[in-house]
Design a protein around this motif. Structure first.
Motif, PDB file in Angstrom:
ATOM      1  N   ALA A  18      10.407  43.043  28.350  1.00 17.23           N
ATOM      2  CA  ALA A  18      11.063  44.306  28.667  1.00 17.23           C
ATOM      3  C   ALA A  18      12.582  44.152  28.614  1.00 17.23           C
ATOM      4  N   ALA A  19      13.245  45.191  28.152  1.00 18.77           N
ATOM      5  CA  ALA A  19      14.704  45.175  28.063  1.00 18.77           C
ATOM      6  C   ALA A  19      15.308  45.153  29.463  1.00 18.77           C
ATOM      7  N   ARG A  20      16.351  44.376  29.635  1.00 23.52           N
ATOM      8  CA  ARG A  20      17.029  44.275  30.926  1.00 23.52           C
ATOM      9  C   ARG A  20      18.433  44.824  30.798  1.00 23.52           C
ATOM     10  N   PRO A  21      18.950  45.461  31.846  1.00 21.88           N
ATOM     11  CA  PRO A  21      20.317  45.958  31.803  1.00 21.88           C
ATOM     12  C   PRO A  21      21.312  44.809  31.721  1.00 21.88           C
ATOM     13  N   PRO A  22      22.500  45.062  31.196  1.00 20.54           N
ATOM     14  CA  PRO A  22      23.516  43.999  31.132  1.00 20.54           C
ATOM     15  C   PRO A  22      24.051  43.667  32.522  1.00 20.54           C
ATOM     16  N   LYS A  23      24.376  42.397  32.774  1.00 21.08           N
ATOM     17  CA  LYS A  23      24.958  41.991  34.054  1.00 21.08           C
ATOM     18  C   LYS A  23      26.379  42.523  34.165  1.00 21.08           C
ATOM     19  N   ALA A  24      26.774  42.928  35.370  1.00 20.48           N
ATOM     20  CA  ALA A  24      28.109  43.457  35.606  1.00 20.48           C
ATOM     21  C   ALA A  24      29.102  42.312  35.787  1.00 20.48           C
ATOM     22  N   ASP A  25      30.335  42.517  35.325  1.00 22.22           N
ATOM     23  CA  ASP A  25      31.395  41.523  35.517  1.00 22.22           C
ATOM     24  C   ASP A  25      31.939  41.573  36.930  1.00 22.22           C
ATOM     25  N   GLY A  26      31.799  42.675  37.601  1.00 22.83           N
ATOM     26  CA  GLY A  26      32.304  42.838  38.963  1.00 22.83           C
ATOM     27  C   GLY A  26      32.004  44.243  39.455  1.00 22.83           C
ATOM     28  N   PRO A  27      32.460  44.561  40.685  1.00 23.06           N
ATOM     29  CA  PRO A  27      32.190  45.888  41.240  1.00 23.06           C
ATOM     30  C   PRO A  27      32.794  46.978  40.363  1.00 23.06           C
ATOM     31  N   PRO A  28      32.311  48.190  40.406  1.00 28.50           N
ATOM     32  CA  PRO A  28      31.220  48.679  41.254  1.00 28.50           C
ATOM     33  C   PRO A  28      29.854  48.348  40.656  1.00 28.50           C
ATOM     34  N   TYR A  29      28.917  48.071  41.547  1.00 23.95           N
ATOM     35  CA  TYR A  29      27.560  47.740  41.142  1.00 23.95           C
ATOM     36  C   TYR A  29      26.639  48.939  41.351  1.00 23.95           C
ATOM     37  N   ALA A  30      25.610  49.044  40.524  1.00 22.95           N
ATOM     38  CA  ALA A  30      24.616  50.099  40.681  1.00 22.95           C
ATOM     39  C   ALA A  30      23.783  49.823  41.931  1.00 22.95           C
ATOM     40  N   ALA A  31      23.300  50.885  42.571  1.00 22.40           N
ATOM     41  CA  ALA A  31      22.443  50.749  43.743  1.00 22.40           C
ATOM     42  C   ALA A  31      20.997  50.565  43.293  1.00 22.40           C
ATOM     43  N   CYS A  32      20.263  49.758  44.033  1.00 18.37           N
ATOM     44  CA  CYS A  32      18.843  49.555  43.767  1.00 18.37           C
ATOM     45  C   CYS A  32      18.111  50.882  43.978  1.00 18.37           C
ATOM     46  N   VAL A  33      17.226  51.231  43.067  1.00 15.62           N
ATOM     47  CA  VAL A  33      16.503  52.495  43.185  1.00 15.62           C
ATOM     48  C   VAL A  33      15.453  52.470  44.302  1.00 15.62           C
ATOM     49  N   LEU A  34      15.113  51.295  44.808  1.00 16.07           N
ATOM     50  CA  LEU A  34      14.113  51.207  45.871  1.00 16.07           C
ATOM     51  C   LEU A  34      14.732  51.087  47.265  1.00 16.07           C
ATOM     52  N   CYS A  35      15.739  50.221  47.415  1.00 16.35           N
ATOM     53  CA  CYS A  35      16.283  49.958  48.756  1.00 16.35           C
ATOM     54  C   CYS A  35      17.762  50.314  48.905  1.00 16.35           C
ATOM     55  N   GLN A  36      18.409  50.731  47.834  1.00 12.35           N
ATOM     56  CA  GLN A  36      19.821  51.132  47.808  1.00 12.35           C
ATOM     57  C   GLN A  36      20.812  49.989  48.024  1.00 12.35           C
ATOM     58  N   GLU A  37      20.352  48.744  47.992  1.00 11.02           N
ATOM     59  CA  GLU A  37      21.252  47.592  48.065  1.00 11.02           C
ATOM     60  C   GLU A  37      21.965  47.435  46.724  1.00 11.02           C
ATOM     61  N   PRO A  38      23.135  46.786  46.697  1.00 14.47           N
ATOM     62  CA  PRO A  38      23.817  46.564  45.415  1.00 14.47           C
ATOM     63  C   PRO A  38      22.985  45.669  44.494  1.00 14.47           C
ATOM     64  N   THR A  39      23.068  45.952  43.204  1.00 11.12           N
ATOM     65  CA  THR A  39      22.358  45.149  42.212  1.00 11.12           C
ATOM     66  C   THR A  39      23.354  44.269  41.486  1.00 11.12           C
ATOM     67  N   GLU A  40      22.887  43.552  40.470  1.00 13.48           N
ATOM     68  CA  GLU A  40      23.756  42.722  39.636  1.00 13.48           C
ATOM     69  C   GLU A  40      24.225  43.498  38.410  1.00 13.48           C
ATOM     70  N   TYR A  41      23.920  44.788  38.344  1.00 14.89           N
ATOM     71  CA  TYR A  41      24.170  45.588  37.157  1.00 14.89           C
ATOM     72  C   TYR A  41      25.313  46.575  37.375  1.00 14.89           C
ATOM     73  N   PRO A  42      26.013  46.954  36.310  1.00 18.08           N
ATOM     74  CA  PRO A  42      27.144  47.870  36.455  1.00 18.08           C
ATOM     75  C   PRO A  42      26.692  49.267  36.890  1.00 18.08           C
ATOM     76  N   GLU A  43      27.542  49.936  37.640  1.00 13.93           N
ATOM     77  CA  GLU A  43      27.246  51.280  38.110  1.00 13.93           C
ATOM     78  C   GLU A  43      27.069  52.256  36.948  1.00 13.93           C
TER      79      GLU A  43
END
Length: 66
Positions: A18-43
C-alpha cells in the motif's frame, strides 16, 4: 516448497504494498484520524494519516494470517 508455492506466498498479502504518505521534515504534522495525536506526516498530506501507535495497531489488526 515449489516455485509455484513461492509465487502464491508473495502475492497472497498485498497490504504491505500500500502507498504510504511522505514523511514530514518538521511541523506542522497531520493529526491521526483515529486518536488525533500528531503523526509523522505533513499537515498538507491529503488522505488518511495514522500516528505510529495507531499505524502499528492497524497493521496488527489487518495482518495476513496464513
Amino acid at each position: 516448497m515449489t516455485d509455484q508455492d513461492d509465487e502464491a506466498d508473495s502475492t497472497y498479502c498485498t497490504i504491505a504494498d500500500a502507498a504510504r504518505p511522505p514523511k514530514a521534515d518538521g511541523p506542522p504534522y497531520a493529526a491521526c484520524v483515529l486518536c488525533q495525536e500528531p503523526t509523522e506526516y505533513p499537515e498538507s498530506y491529503k488522505g488518511i494519516t495514522l500516528c505510529p501507535v495507531c499505524e502499528w495497531q492497524e497493521a496488527q489488526r489487518t495482518a495476513c494470517s496464513g
